[in-house]
Design a protein around this motif. Structure first.
Motif, short mmCIF file in Angstrom:
data_model
loop_
_atom_site.label_atom_id
_atom_site.label_comp_id
_atom_site.label_asym_id
_atom_site.label_seq_id
_atom_site.Cartn_x
_atom_site.Cartn_y
_atom_site.Cartn_z
N PHE A 6 0.13 14.66 5.03
CA PHE A 6 -1.19 14.71 5.62
C PHE A 6 -2.18 13.89 4.80
O PHE A 6 -2.08 13.82 3.57
CB PHE A 6 -1.72 16.16 5.69
N VAL A 7 -3.14 13.32 5.52
CA VAL A 7 -4.29 12.66 4.90
C VAL A 7 -5.53 13.41 5.39
O VAL A 7 -5.76 13.49 6.61
CB VAL A 7 -4.38 11.18 5.30
N TYR A 33 1.88 15.62 -0.11
CA TYR A 33 3.17 14.96 -0.12
C TYR A 33 4.27 16.00 -0.25
O TYR A 33 4.08 17.05 -0.88
CB TYR A 33 3.29 13.98 -1.30
N PHE A 92 7.92 5.59 -10.05
CA PHE A 92 7.68 5.30 -8.64
C PHE A 92 6.69 4.16 -8.50
O PHE A 92 5.64 4.14 -9.15
CB PHE A 92 7.09 6.53 -7.92
N SER A 115 12.04 10.58 -3.21
CA SER A 115 10.69 10.04 -3.30
C SER A 115 9.67 10.99 -2.69
O SER A 115 10.00 12.11 -2.30
CB SER A 115 10.64 8.69 -2.58
N LEU A 116 8.46 10.54 -2.63
CA LEU A 116 7.34 11.34 -2.10
C LEU A 116 7.06 10.91 -0.67
O LEU A 116 6.78 9.74 -0.40
CB LEU A 116 6.10 11.14 -2.97
N GLU A 117 7.11 11.86 0.21
CA GLU A 117 6.88 11.59 1.63
C GLU A 117 5.49 12.09 2.00
O GLU A 117 5.15 13.27 1.76
CB GLU A 117 7.94 12.32 2.46
N SER A 118 4.69 11.22 2.58
CA SER A 118 3.35 11.61 2.97
C SER A 118 3.39 12.58 4.15
O SER A 118 4.08 12.35 5.14
CB SER A 118 2.55 10.36 3.37
N TYR A 159 -4.51 14.13 -0.18
CA TYR A 159 -3.22 13.94 0.48
C TYR A 159 -2.28 15.08 0.13
O TYR A 159 -2.37 15.65 -0.96
CB TYR A 159 -2.57 12.63 0.01
N LEU A 180 -4.16 8.12 -7.51
CA LEU A 180 -3.93 9.49 -7.07
C LEU A 180 -3.78 10.38 -8.29
O LEU A 180 -3.03 10.07 -9.22
CB LEU A 180 -2.65 9.57 -6.23
N GLN A 187 -5.08 5.74 5.45
CA GLN A 187 -3.70 5.40 5.17
C GLN A 187 -3.32 5.86 3.78
O GLN A 187 -4.02 5.58 2.81
CB GLN A 187 -3.50 3.88 5.26
N PRO A 188 -2.20 6.58 3.67
CA PRO A 188 -1.80 7.05 2.34
C PRO A 188 -1.16 5.93 1.53
O PRO A 188 -0.84 4.87 2.06
CB PRO A 188 -0.76 8.12 2.67
N GLN A 189 -0.96 6.19 0.26
CA GLN A 189 -0.11 5.32 -0.54
C GLN A 189 1.34 5.62 -0.16
O GLN A 189 1.73 6.78 -0.04
CB GLN A 189 -0.34 5.56 -2.03
N HIS A 190 2.10 4.56 0.01
CA HIS A 190 3.51 4.70 0.36
C HIS A 190 4.35 4.52 -0.89
O HIS A 190 4.18 3.53 -1.61
CB HIS A 190 3.91 3.66 1.41
N PHE A 191 5.25 5.44 -1.11
CA PHE A 191 6.05 5.45 -2.32
C PHE A 191 7.46 4.93 -2.07
O PHE A 191 8.06 5.18 -1.02
CB PHE A 191 6.14 6.87 -2.88
N GLY A 192 7.98 4.22 -3.07
CA GLY A 192 9.38 3.85 -3.05
C GLY A 192 10.25 5.02 -3.46
O GLY A 192 9.74 6.10 -3.81
N TYR A 252 0.74 0.19 -7.28
CA TYR A 252 0.60 1.22 -8.30
C TYR A 252 1.97 1.54 -8.90
O TYR A 252 2.99 1.43 -8.24
CB TYR A 252 0.05 2.53 -7.68
#
Lengths: 110, 116
Positions: free
Chosen positions: A47-48, A35, B91, A42-45, A33, A98, B103-108, B33
């Motif tokens: 690409f996968v 980010y 996080f 925060s961390l924005e995705s 990934y 991750l 699908q990625p892991q979504h972070f707060g 997580y």
């Protein structure tokens, strides 16, 4: 133990220029990934990437994955100031955790 | 778009005190997580949680740390006796499941923990 390295750590580039960020990892993985993180955020995705040869593009960013070389690249085309941020690659190990790279802090100046 | 919600956004605590960081996962996500990021450094995995139990934990996640999902919605991280080196951004991340690998892991947005 899975290790992930990025280079460069810092990148200062002029608007309109192109550059590539590299992400190397030490053992086999089936997912990678990218980010983006803005300061204090925060961390924005972005690409996968799931398979060898995968290429994905979004705007001025393009990411690719070479699982044989254990290498992913994030290519920036015609950089603009809004792309200034820290970019992390993250590799999924045997379990779902991750493992993040060291991050590349990108600064785009006029 | 559904979000992972974390509270508080900033917690200041005296060394030796207990802290609880809270996370509300995206509703249909099954894997949870915690990660932490010391200022200026990379993001480090702490613990993963699935089906009401810990799946994996890192070396950082020692006896001072615990996680639980007390009410089926909140997912909490507790640090029993905080140390100065616990100061970091924490996080919470969630994912829908291993069978949805695209699908990625979504972070707060994170909780900034400052230990004095």
């Amino acid at each position: 133990e899975l290790k992930v390295e990025q280079n460069p750590l810092f990148l200062s580039m002029q608007e309109g220029k192109n550059y590539t960020i590299y992400c190397n990892y030490s053992t086999t993985s089936d997912r990678l990934y990218w980010y983006r993180q803005d300061p204090g955020k925060s961390l924005e995705s972005l690409f996968v990437l799931l398979s060898n040869g995968a290429v994905k593009q979004e705007g001025r960013l393009m990411a690719s994955l070479d699982t044989k070389a254990r290498l992913s690249t994030l290519h920036i085309t015609a950089a603009v100031h809004d792309l200034s941020a820290t970019y992390f690659c993250a590799v999924v190990g045997y379990t779902d955790k991750l493992i993040f790279g060291t991050g590349t802090r990108l600064q785009v100046f006029p | 778009e559904p979000e992972v919600t974390q509270t508080p956004s900033h917690q200041v605590t005296q060394m030796g005190q207990e802290v609880i960081l809270r996370c509300v996962p995206i509703s249909n996500h099954l894997y949870f997580y915690w990660y932490r990021q010391i200022l200026g450094q990379k993001v480090e995995f702490l613990v993963s949680f699935y089906n009401n139990e810990i799946s994996e934990k890192s070396e950082i996640f020692d006896d001072q740390f615990s996680v639980e999902r007390p009410d089926g919605s909140n997912f909490t991280l507790k640090i029993r006796s905080t140390k100065l080196e616990d100061s970091a951004m924490y996080f919470c991340a969630t994912s829908i499941g291993r069978d949805r690998i695209n699908q990625p892991q979504h972070f707060g947005d994170g909780t900034r923990l400052s230990i004095l």
